[in-house]
Design an enzyme around this catalytic site. Structure first.
Site, PDB file in Angstrom:
ATOM      1  N   GLU A 247       0.762  -1.248   0.000  1.00  0.00           N
ATOM      2  CA  GLU A 247       0.000   0.000   0.000  1.00  0.00           C
ATOM      3  C   GLU A 247       0.796   1.304   0.000  1.00  0.00           C
ATOM      4  O   GLU A 247       0.687   2.111   0.924  1.00  0.00           O
ATOM      5  CB  GLU A 247      -0.984   0.003   1.186  1.00  0.00           C
ATOM      6  CG  GLU A 247      -1.996  -1.116   1.110  1.00  0.00           C
ATOM      7  CD  GLU A 247      -3.133  -0.990   2.135  1.00  0.00           C
ATOM      8  OE1 GLU A 247      -3.064  -0.122   3.027  1.00  0.00           O
ATOM      9  OE2 GLU A 247      -4.102  -1.753   2.016  1.00  0.00           O
TER      10      GLU A 247
ATOM     11  N   GLU B 205      -6.151  -8.004  -0.271  1.00  0.00           N
ATOM     12  CA  GLU B 205      -6.892  -7.737   0.967  1.00  0.00           C
ATOM     13  C   GLU B 205      -8.336  -7.437   0.609  1.00  0.00           C
ATOM     14  O   GLU B 205      -8.606  -6.565  -0.233  1.00  0.00           O
ATOM     15  CB  GLU B 205      -6.340  -6.504   1.721  1.00  0.00           C
ATOM     16  CG  GLU B 205      -4.919  -6.664   2.225  1.00  0.00           C
ATOM     17  CD  GLU B 205      -4.441  -5.463   3.063  1.00  0.00           C
ATOM     18  OE1 GLU B 205      -5.277  -4.613   3.464  1.00  0.00           O
ATOM     19  OE2 GLU B 205      -3.233  -5.370   3.307  1.00  0.00           O
TER      20      GLU B 205
END
Ligand SMILES: *[C@@H]1O[C@H](CO)[C@@H](O)[C@H](O)[C@H]1NC(C)=O
Ligand SMILES: *[C@@H]1O[C@H](CO)[C@@H](O)[C@H](O)[C@H]1NC(C)=O
Ligand SMILES: CC(=O)N[C@@H]1CO[C@H](CO)[C@@H](O)[C@@H]1O
Length: 384
Positions: free
Chosen positions: A210, A319
């Site tokens: 991320e 995710e």
């Protein structure tokens, strides 16, 4: 998953001073917040979850999630399906931190549990500062073999049983407080790390968790350099996953600049995929158990799916997480359905998250009794 701090803040603010807003939780076993609803009615979704729903007499549904029966047509099964196994990235404000106090490694029991259920993939977040301590040279210094051995043991446990282990520097493209900018340094770091795993074909290299607040083109250049570094190590057979900026969100993939930058990714061994993340709450952060709608999962993946297909690239949803209420379970299954109907475009998906230290986090799928075990686990298994 964004920092634990935002999760803690969300949990702390869960006791409302006023009545609960539309779509908020207003009851259920263990719920201690306000049970009155603003301009809506508190409707029991299941024993554990009541929700403020608009309209005076919204129908109460306790029906179980529709499952693949509501996902018609041909579906391509996931090659990689499983969970994140959190723990080694915990306590990121304490470097190096102590094993068992500040961080921990995934539990073998948890890994066995998911393998027994039919899942095959585990993502292992860890911290770069613990692998490459700033006190001994940081990214260009020697590895800390104590911590690296912990990572290797977890990887070996998973792959020894035939599973896939995704190694994930959970650093948001930030090392020791500073954004990583040097492509050559990042490339060399990955070349050195991948060399440690190059003989294990069931290892998957997830180059960085991320990145955010960095231009997509800059992130792309760092990722391309790291792909080259991994291959230069001699690790030529393993899958590599690259992530984009803006927390690699699927829903923002085509608006964050990622879609312009990442079409150009190349791999001498032609085995790279784009890892995206997606949560189904209003801000997409995965900090609320309330989903936007029962169709939000499929909706948030659509543009990304189309982009992957246009570019001839593979995607991987590293995710996904939701609350465990009926609406969220339906939305989750809608997302998995959208992915499996895309003809193999998506290699797979991982739930966020298992791990021994989640406590009563609503997305915890840690056996035996994480909050997501009762409703989410069966919903995922329907797509095995
Ligand atoms: C290496 O890792 C171990 C285990 O976390 C830790 O106790 C030790 O202090 C670390 N060494 C350095 C130089 O960070
Ligand atoms: C669902 O999550 C809530 C917390 O959001 C938890 O209290 C409850 O036990 C969970 N329900 C089930 C069935 O796991
Ligand atoms: C919730 C989360 O995102 N956690 C990952 C895992 O553990 C803590 C929490 O994130 C963070 O430091 C880390 O980013």
């Amino acid at each position: 998953m964004k920092a634990i701090l935002s999760l803690a803040a969300a949990l702390l603010s869960a006791a409302p001073a006023f009545s609960t807003a539309v779509w908020g939780q207003c009851g259920g076993i263990g719920f201690s917040g306000d049970t009155t609803c603003t301009a809506s009615t508190c409707v029991k979704v299941n024993d554990y979850y009541s929700q403020c729903q608009p309209g005076a007499s919204a129908p109460t549904s306790t029906a179980s999630a529709p499952g693949p029966s509501a996902c018609p047509g041909s579906r391509t099964k996931f090659k990689l399906f499983g969970v994140n196994e959190s723990g080694a990235e915990f306590g990121n404000n304490v470097i190096p931190g102590a094993l068992g106090t500040d961080y921990t490694w995934p539990s073998p029991t948890s890994i066995d549990f998911f393998l027994d259920q039919g899942f095959n993939t585990f993502r292992i977040p860890f911290l770069m500062e613990r692998v490459s301590p700033p006190s001994t040279g940081g990214l260009t210094g020697p590895f800390n073999n104590t911590y690296l051995d912990g990572l290797k043991q977890t990887v070996s446990y998973i792959t020894g049983k035939g599973g896939f282990a995704i190694i994930d520097p959970h650093n948001f493209m930030i090392f020791n407080g500073a954004t990583i900018t040097s492509t050559s340094q990042f490339q060399a770091w990955w070349q050195k790390l991948a060399a440690e795993f190059k003989t294990n074909n069931n290892v998957i290299f997830d180059l960085m968790n991320e990145p955010h607040d960095i231009p997509a083109q800059t992130v792309f250049q760092l990722m391309q350099a790291a792909v080259n570094g991994v291959r230069a190590s001699g690790a030529t057979s393993q899958l590599i996953l690259v992530e984009g900026t803006s927390w690699t969100g699927a829903w923002t993939w085509t608006t964050s600049g990622n879609s312009d930058a990442f079409g150009a990714i190349t791999d001498p061994n032609n085995n790279v995929a784009i890892q995206m993340h997606q949560y189904l709450d209003s801000d997409g952060s995965g900090t609320s158990p309330t989903c936007v709608s029962s169709t939000i999962g499929a909706e948030r993946l659509q543009a990304a799916t189309q982009w992957l297909q246009q570019k001839g690239l593979k995607g991987f949803l590293g995710e996904i997480g939701t609350g465990n209420n009926t609406q969220c379970v339906t939305a989750l299954q809608g997302a998995l359905c959208e992915m499996q109907q895309a003809g193999g475009t998506w290699l797979g998906a991982l739930w966020w998250a298992a791990g021994p230290w989640w406590g009563d986090y609503y997305q915890s799928i840690e056996p035996p009794n994480g909050d997501a075990i009762t409703n989410i686990l069966p919903a995922l298994k329907a797509f095995l």
